[in-house]
Enzyme design. Structure first.
Site, short mmCIF file in Angstrom:
data_model
loop_
_atom_site.label_atom_id
_atom_site.label_comp_id
_atom_site.label_asym_id
_atom_site.label_seq_id
_atom_site.Cartn_x
_atom_site.Cartn_y
_atom_site.Cartn_z
NE ARG A 59 -1.56 -2.36 2.79
CZ ARG A 59 -1.66 -3.64 2.42
NH1 ARG A 59 -2.74 -4.04 1.80
NH2 ARG A 59 -0.72 -4.51 2.69
CB THR A 60 3.38 2.60 2.35
OG1 THR A 60 2.62 2.05 3.43
CG2 THR A 60 3.87 3.97 2.73
CE LYS A 101 27.79 -1.98 -4.67
NZ LYS A 101 28.11 -0.93 -5.64
NE ARG A 155 7.06 0.55 5.11
CZ ARG A 155 5.84 0.03 4.97
NH1 ARG A 155 5.69 -1.24 4.61
NH2 ARG A 155 4.78 0.76 5.17
CG HIS A 197 3.46 3.86 8.63
ND1 HIS A 197 3.58 4.72 7.55
CD2 HIS A 197 3.06 2.67 8.11
CE1 HIS A 197 3.25 4.08 6.45
NE2 HIS A 197 2.93 2.83 6.75
N1 CP Z 1 -0.35 -0.07 5.86
C1 CP Z 1 0.87 -0.32 5.32
O1 CP Z 1 1.90 0.29 5.71
O2 CP Z 1 0.85 -1.26 4.34
P1 CP Z 1 2.11 -1.75 3.50
O3 CP Z 1 3.04 -2.46 4.46
O4 CP Z 1 1.56 -2.64 2.44
O5 CP Z 1 2.79 -0.53 2.93
#
Ligand code: CP
Length: 322
Positions: A66-67, A95, A116, A144
């Site tokens: 999603r993100t 590396k 991320r 998040h």
């Molecule tokens: N909600 C969320 O962060 O989903 P993903 O891990 O698929 O990005």
């Protein structure tokens, strides 16, 4: 545009978004308002070239559906371009390159970076050497913030208000970074918080203490059957298996809670059920068609909110072209 929105717009421009704790209430209201415009623009098929010529770099060192895809879709919906590495672990960090050097270099290739990484504080490390805004798409169990923004937008869209709500958080409240970020946003509103979990994965005390300092009502319980009865919103989370060490009790916890139709039938008629997804078995797919289940709409809202956020950090207002 109000003076408060003008200030928020200026504050967000070129701003790193690494924690939901950095937002003011005016920032949130500005972002919600732009998100709503982005949603209307998409539904009315209004083409936008707001971010024409801009480049987003996505650096994901952990899996995502999603993100990452909603950020990339958001950039493309606004006429911008995306560069990415298929698997960030396959880039030069493998590396031994530091996150600071990666941030420095990638920021010379793009106008905004979304990252991320499994380490808490990783987005701040990348941001520390980046010459463009860095957006945290999840730093380990820490935060998040963009999920929190889309959750806030979804609660507002569903309930038509953000004050005087009783919100339950269920599941892994220790490692669930989306919960940590969302409660920091909700502290600005008159919310009654109910945290429902096994004590070994309870909400961290420093977070519940912050809420109490803000005057929020906070209840902690293990008893979902009792708690669900008077909630306005139930925010369900997955047990974060990847954050457990071998010695922890993941197997004992993974099936502790499951939201079923019979349990849902005991809730208020207008309960809204949210989940950041992905789910494993904490929500039965049998309830997906129940009007109370809004988690797929929540995931859809991620595109609109991320369009708003990308425009905001790049100093663009949707009124310019939408
Ligand atoms: N909600 C969320 O962060 O989903 P993903 O891990 O698929 O990005």
């Amino acid at each position: 545009m109000s003076d408060d929105f003008r200030v928020a717009r200026k504050t967000l421009q070129n701003h790193h978004i690494t924690s939901s704790q950095s937002f003011t209430k005016h920032d949130l209201e500005y972002i919600l308002s732009i998100t709503s415009k982005m949603e209307s623009g998409i539904h009315s098929k209004t083409n936008s070239k707001l971010l024409d010529g801009y480049i987003l770099a996505t650096l994901f060192f952990e899996p995502s559906t999603r993100t990452r895809l909603s950020f990339e879709a958001a950039m493309m919906r606004l006429g911008g371009n995306v560069i990415t590495v298929e698997q960030a672990m396959a880039c030069s960090s493998a590396k031994g390159e530091s996150l600071e050097d990666t941030g420095h270099v990638v920021s010379q290739y793009a106008d905004v970076i979304v990252t991320r990484h499994p380490e808490s504080g990783s987005a701040d490390r990348i941001a520390s050497k980046s010459i463009v805004p860095v957006i945290n798409a999840g730093d380990g169990p820490n935060e998040h913030p963009t999920q929190a923004l889309l959750d806030l937008y979804t609660i507002f869209s569903e309930k038509k208000k953000l004050d005087n709500l009783k919100i339950g958080f269920l599941g892994d409240l220790k490692f669930g970074r989306t919960v940590h970020s969302l409660v920091h946003l909700l502290r600005f509103y008159s919310i009654n918080f109910t945290f429902i979990s096994h004590p070994t994965i309870a909400i961290p005390q420093h977070i519940s203490n912050i809420l109490k300092e803000y005057g929020c009502q906070v209840t902690e319980t293990e008893d979902l059957e009792s708690a669900i009865k008077d909630l306005d919103v139930l925010y369900v989370t997955r047990i974060q298996k990847e954050r457990f060490s071998k010695d922890d009790n993941y197997d004992d916890l993974k099936d502790k809670y499951q939201l079923t139709q019979s349990l849902l039938n005991t809730s208020k008629a207008d309960l809204t059920v949210l989940h950041p997804l992905p789910r494993v078995n904490e929500i039965s797919p049998a309830i997906d068609d129940d009007p109370k289940a809004r988690y797929f709409k929540q995931a859809e809202n991620g595109v609109y909110m991320r369009m708003a956020l990308l425009a905001a950090v790049l100093g663009k207002s949707p009124n310019q072209t939408m």
